[in-house]
Enzyme design. Structure first.
Site, PDB file in Angstrom:
ATOM      1  CG  ASP A   9      -1.991  -1.032   1.214  1.00  7.07           C
ATOM      2  OD1 ASP A   9      -2.463  -1.357   0.120  1.00  7.07           O
ATOM      3  OD2 ASP A   9      -2.369  -1.510   2.296  1.00  7.07           O
ATOM      4  CG  ASP A  66      -6.568  -1.588  -1.600  1.00  5.68           C
ATOM      5  OD1 ASP A  66      -6.805  -2.799  -1.763  1.00  5.68           O
ATOM      6  OD2 ASP A  66      -5.651  -1.165  -0.860  1.00  5.68           O
TER       7      ASP A  66
END
Length: 163
Positions: free
Chosen positions: A119, A137
């Site tokens: 991330d 995401d």
């Protein structure tokens, strides 16, 4: 090959490539937990690793990797099954499902390759940070939102047509 499969494949491949390239780039040029300010007090590029799901959910679950791989594979198969059943005129649904599919596959690639997900998108308001996320995401979130809009519009279309 029908139009819906071409659109689905093109969107999915493009999103997966962007997702994987951005993750590889971040992994190669940044140190874990390092951060680059993009917009002061609002947006950073911050290299994080997430062992869990959204918001690090189940990150300490001992069977997390097999569990997340299984859930991802099931989601991917369900999406492919739904796309197969869509009418040719359900273009909005095809786009939505392609985004969700690509996001699920992008994060699945990370889980299989690394045992966790990279991330790096860090949105925050001063010291109040939203959990870091990635392109996959984002694709899932946008896809789910568009799918909800499509379902609402499809329901309205069917009500107008009547029984």
């Amino acid at each position: 090959m029908s139009f819906k499969y071409i659109v689905f494949s093109a969107i999915a491949v493009l999103v997966i490539i962007i997702d994987q390239l951005t993750k590889l780039y971040i992994d190669r040029v940044m140190d874990l937990h390092s951060s680059i300010t993009v917009i002061e007090n609002f947006f950073n590029i911050t290299y994080m690793r997430n062992k869990g799901a959204a918001f690090s959910f189940l990150s300490n679950f001992s069977y997390r990797i097999p569990f997340f791989i299984l859930v991802s594979v099931v989601a991917i198969l369900v999406i492919l099954s739904v796309v197969y059943r869509l009418r040719q005129d359900q273009k909005f649904a095809v786009v939505s499902l392609a985004l969700i599919f690509a996001g699920a596959l992008g994060n699945l690639i990370d889980r299989v390759r690394l045992g966790e997900v990279i991330d790096f998108l860090d949105v925050h308001w001063y010291r109040h940070h939203w959990p870091a996320f990635n392109v996959a995401d984002s694709a899932i979130c946008v896809g789910v939102f568009l799918l909800a809009v499509d379902m609402y519009l499809e329901e309205r279309r069917q009500k107008k047509q009547g029984p």
